[in-house]
Scaffold this motif. Structure first.
Motif, short mmCIF file in Angstrom:
data_model
loop_
_atom_site.label_atom_id
_atom_site.label_comp_id
_atom_site.label_asym_id
_atom_site.label_seq_id
_atom_site.Cartn_x
_atom_site.Cartn_y
_atom_site.Cartn_z
N HIS A 87 -2.47 2.48 4.95
CA HIS A 87 -1.49 3.44 5.45
C HIS A 87 -0.08 2.86 5.54
N VAL A 88 0.07 1.56 5.30
CA VAL A 88 1.37 0.89 5.35
C VAL A 88 2.05 1.04 3.99
N ARG A 89 3.37 0.99 3.97
CA ARG A 89 4.09 1.04 2.69
C ARG A 89 3.58 -0.07 1.77
N GLY A 90 3.19 0.30 0.56
CA GLY A 90 2.60 -0.69 -0.35
C GLY A 90 1.17 -1.03 0.02
N GLY A 91 0.51 -0.07 0.69
CA GLY A 91 -0.82 -0.33 1.25
C GLY A 91 -1.85 -0.80 0.25
N MET A 190 7.62 -6.35 1.37
CA MET A 190 9.07 -6.34 1.14
C MET A 190 9.42 -5.68 -0.19
N LEU A 191 8.68 -6.01 -1.24
CA LEU A 191 8.94 -5.41 -2.55
C LEU A 191 8.62 -3.92 -2.53
N PRO A 198 4.31 3.89 -2.79
CA PRO A 198 3.70 4.84 -1.86
C PRO A 198 2.89 4.16 -0.76
N LYS A 199 2.59 4.94 0.24
CA LYS A 199 1.68 4.51 1.28
C LYS A 199 0.65 5.61 1.50
#
Length: 425
Positions: A87-91, A190-191, A198-199
């Motif tokens: 669910h985190v950005r870049g999950g 970070m990237l 997406p997350k």
């Protein structure tokens, strides 16, 4: 002249794409023929290199990894990782790294990890909107955790060469492996924020609990191996047999990913993979014997010590040398040829041998993802169907991260020695 022939033949074979093991054998044979030495030496030293009780654990760990993977463990590990960080950005990228850290306790080899995790994660990441080179780079970089977190085939080879405690090295690799994984997860995050990857959605603690019940069998396998070796219950070789039996029971009765009719194929695949690896060790032993007879290891040691006896500068020189070597030479061959003379240099300036072993293995693992010939790059690029040039550019941030971890492990010995000091007083 003869040394030039040895290295020249080896270099030409590598350029032509000859497998490293065969290249070592051909180079050694060319040297012996030119030196008018009986070629029966090849057979004698090849057999001597393979005739080690510790090496018997390689087929066991390879079989255990294939059984767990065939049993569907990879999907369960990825599901667990995704439930934690998806669910985190870049999950999905974070789940990729998390999955590799868990899978490290099964495979012990970086290439196997790249192929297994990559086959699941790279298509999933591309489908979710991640760039294909990024997905491949994350997979290749994360695979370097495999031989650092126990069990580790390279550490077993080091134990065979030098008599260093495999149990101590396994414990010494745990914290650096976790640090390596954490650094790559930070890089992915970070990237992902910068590029707007997406997350997913939070699926709740219920999904975490359900997925953990499936993935826990992989974690238990790592705990079983570590406890057995460190606690003196069984040797590394016996641990590999226990791991294979455990993987057979879990894969057949818990995950139910394969049946008895699939077992011969899994065993055959494991036999081919481990056989090629052990044969490489044998051929590398011939090559190493020639180097020793020419006193090249001693020359390397004397050259380094003639420059400086400062252990910090020695570590820097070793790191630079191994990072270069790791870009074009297979890990096991590099260990057999270079580790004994470099260990002598390290001990001469007061560097702990267990700490030094972790530094060397970590160096060579980074080499597996370093252009132009990093093996894991080729595997990941093939799965993602992207050119090597694209993944070579995408891997750069992860290489920088891994090099930072390498410097920390090199110059802060307590990172690797803390756990062994707790159990081996």
């Amino acid at each position: 002249m003869l040394v030039g022939l040895l290295f020249g033949t080896f270099a030409v074979c590598l350029i032509l794409g000859v497998p490293v093991g065969i290249a070592l054998a051909l180079a050694s044979t060319a040297y012996l023929y030119a030196a008018d030495i009986d070629l029966s030496v090849v057979a004698q030293f090849t057999y001597a290199g393979m005739d080690s009780f510790v090496l018997l654990c390689i087929p066991g760990f390879v079989l255990a990894g294939n059984l767990m993977n065939g049993g569907g463990i990879t999907d369960q590990i990825v599901r667990f990782g995704n439930s934690l960080v998806g669910h985190v950005r870049g999950g999905l990228g974070l789940a990729n790294v998390t999955g590799s850290m868990i899978f490290a306790g099964i495979s012990g080899t970086a290439v196997a990890e790249t192929a297994s995790i990559g086959a699941v994660m790279i298509p999933a990441m591309r489908k979710s909107g991640y760039d294909a080179p990024f997905a491949a780079a994350v997979t290749a970089a994360a695979s370097t955790v495999g031989p650092i977190i126990p069990p580790s085939v390279p550490m077993i080879i080091v134990g065979t060469l030098t008599g260093l405690s495999v149990g101590k090295m396994f414990l010494a690799g745990a914290v650096p492996g976790l640090l390596l994984g954490a650094g790559m997860m930070l890089t992915v995050y970070m990237l992902s924020r910068r590029r707007g990857y997406p997350k997913g959605t939070w699926q709740g603690f219920g999904e975490v609990l359900r997925s953990s019940r499936a993935a826990v069998w992989a974690l238990l396998m790592t705990a079983l191996i570590l406890y057995g070796i460190v606690g003196g219950v069984f040797t590394p070789t016996e641990a590999s047999v226990v791991a294979a039996l455990y993987a057979f029971v879990v894969g057949l009765f818990v995950y139910k990913g394969f049946g008895l009719r699939d077992l011969p194929g899994i065993v055959l695949e494991s036999a081919i993979g481990s056989g090629a690896l052990i044969l490489l060790v044998g051929f590398a032993n011939v090559f190493g014997w020639i180097l020793t007879s020419e006193q090249i290891p001693q020359a390397i040691a004397q050259a380094m010590l003639s420059v400086t006896e400062n252990k910090y500068l020695i570590l820097l020189m070793v790191n630079v040398l191994l990072l270069i070597v790791g870009t074009f030479m297979e890990t096991i061959a590099a260990l057999i040829i270079l580790f004994p003379p470099l260990l002598a240099v390290a001990q001469a300036v007061g560097i702990d041998p267990i700490h030094f072993a972790i530094v060397v293995v970590l160096n060579l693992m980074i080499g597996l993802t370093t252009p132009p010939v990093g093996v894991c790059l080729f595997v990941a690029a093939n799965i993602a169907n992207v050119p090597l040039s694209a993944i070579s550019r995408a891997i750069v941030p992860f290489l920088i991260c891994n090099l930072i971890v390498l410097l920390l492990v090199s110059y802060l010995p307590w990172i690797s020695l803390w756990l062994p000091s707790l159990y081996f007083n």
